[in-house]
Design a protein around this motif. Sequence first.
Motif, PDB file in Angstrom:
ATOM      1  N   LYS A  42       0.804  -1.113  -0.075  1.00  0.00           N
ATOM      2  CA  LYS A  42      -0.094  -0.037   0.002  1.00  0.00           C
ATOM      3  C   LYS A  42       0.696   1.238   0.152  1.00  0.00           C
ATOM      4  CE  LYS A  42      -3.574   2.377   2.958  1.00  0.00           C
ATOM      5  NZ  LYS A  42      -4.346   2.465   3.994  1.00  0.00           N
ATOM      6  N   THR A  43       0.515   2.005  -0.815  1.00  0.00           N
ATOM      7  CA  THR A  43       1.198   3.499  -1.105  1.00  0.00           C
ATOM      8  C   THR A  43       0.180   4.435  -1.078  1.00  0.00           C
ATOM      9  OG1 THR A  43       3.377   2.774  -2.073  1.00  0.00           O
ATOM     10  CG2 THR A  43       2.518   4.843  -2.548  1.00  0.00           C
ATOM     11  N   SER A  44       0.291   5.357  -0.368  1.00  0.00           N
ATOM     12  CA  SER A  44      -0.714   6.518  -0.201  1.00  0.00           C
ATOM     13  C   SER A  44      -0.002   7.944  -0.732  1.00  0.00           C
ATOM     14  CB  SER A  44      -0.844   6.826   1.249  1.00  0.00           C
ATOM     15  OG  SER A  44      -1.595   5.639   1.888  1.00  0.00           O
ATOM     16  N   HIS A  77       5.092   2.455   0.323  1.00  0.00           N
ATOM     17  CA  HIS A  77       4.962   0.983   1.079  1.00  0.00           C
ATOM     18  C   HIS A  77       6.597   0.609   1.503  1.00  0.00           C
ATOM     19  CE1 HIS A  77       6.423  -1.287  -2.515  1.00  0.00           C
ATOM     20  NE2 HIS A  77       5.749  -0.555  -3.258  1.00  0.00           N
ATOM     21  N   ASN A 117      -5.224   6.062  -2.086  1.00  0.00           N
ATOM     22  CA  ASN A 117      -4.362   4.827  -1.503  1.00  0.00           C
ATOM     23  C   ASN A 117      -4.241   4.097  -2.938  1.00  0.00           C
ATOM     24  OD1 ASN A 117      -4.134   5.416   1.121  1.00  0.00           O
ATOM     25  ND2 ASN A 117      -6.184   4.730   1.623  1.00  0.00           N
ATOM     26  N   GLU A 119      -3.184   0.069  -3.524  1.00  0.00           N
ATOM     27  CA  GLU A 119      -2.944  -1.051  -2.848  1.00  0.00           C
ATOM     28  C   GLU A 119      -3.269  -2.309  -3.529  1.00  0.00           C
ATOM     29  OE1 GLU A 119      -5.389  -0.898   0.776  1.00  0.00           O
ATOM     30  OE2 GLU A 119      -6.962   0.425  -0.438  1.00  0.00           O
ATOM     31  N   CYS A 135      -6.283   2.039  -7.238  1.00  0.00           N
ATOM     32  CA  CYS A 135      -6.242   3.340  -6.695  1.00  0.00           C
ATOM     33  C   CYS A 135      -7.686   3.841  -6.221  1.00  0.00           C
ATOM     34  CB  CYS A 135      -5.835   4.451  -7.839  1.00  0.00           C
ATOM     35  SG  CYS A 135      -5.857   6.154  -7.206  1.00  0.00           S
ATOM     36  N   ASN A 138      -9.110   7.613   0.142  1.00  0.00           N
ATOM     37  CA  ASN A 138      -9.260   7.054   1.660  1.00  0.00           C
ATOM     38  C   ASN A 138     -10.613   6.830   2.215  1.00  0.00           C
ATOM     39  OD1 ASN A 138      -7.542   6.405   3.762  1.00  0.00           O
ATOM     40  ND2 ASN A 138      -7.617   8.309   4.832  1.00  0.00           N
TER      41      ASN A 138
END
Length: 225
Positions: A42-44, A77, A117, A119, A135, A138
């Motif tokens: 997960k990258t935000s 992440h 996010n 993920e 994508c 949130n």
Amino acid sequence: MPPVKWLMHWHPSPGATVNSQILSEACGCAESLGGSKDGRWKTSIFFYRAMTRDGAGGPAGQQHPDLPRELLGVALHERPGLYFSIVRAQRLVLQADAAFPQVMEKLQSYRIRVALNFEGFQYQLGDFCLRIGKCVPNNSEALRGIMMEVEYYPLSSIEKSKAVMEDFFDIWQETVAKKSLPGQFIHVDSSFSDYGLSDQYSCQHTAVQYATCLQQLMAAVTVRG
């Protein structure tokens, strides 16, 4: 040095929409190539708008004079202890401690306008690592796009790895094409040199690629809209 990584996003065919079935098919392509599922990732990304003197985070009111109007924050992440800020107008990418968002909040310089996010699942495939994900905003499951990371462990030089990455991308496109899906994955070159980044890959390169990928995803949404 981190290994080289390419980010790719799903570009729908004209009139088509992005849906979870495409995401499932893409994961199936990774498995059909021999990829073994290896956990989640997960990258935000956060859109910040400069606070105006009346406390609003928008175009109305008087903005602080020395602040960029917008910032992009990236929490990767693979580097949970770091936070990356991108000022696209000035082509700046900055690395900071993971507590940076809390500092910004206390200073009341910027306000988060949108949080997204990226993920999904991670796959190991020989010398490659594939991360395929969605994508979504949130606290929401509304699908905004599909993207993937392709990481090549042996090399950190962008130039030296280019031919290998292009060959893998061709194989990937051929595999996806067999599914007859309404669209394709696209890799857009990020202007790393504009940000003062070298040929040796780094987490800053990844942050810039996420900014580029996000622009492409948002453009696709606008066109469909």
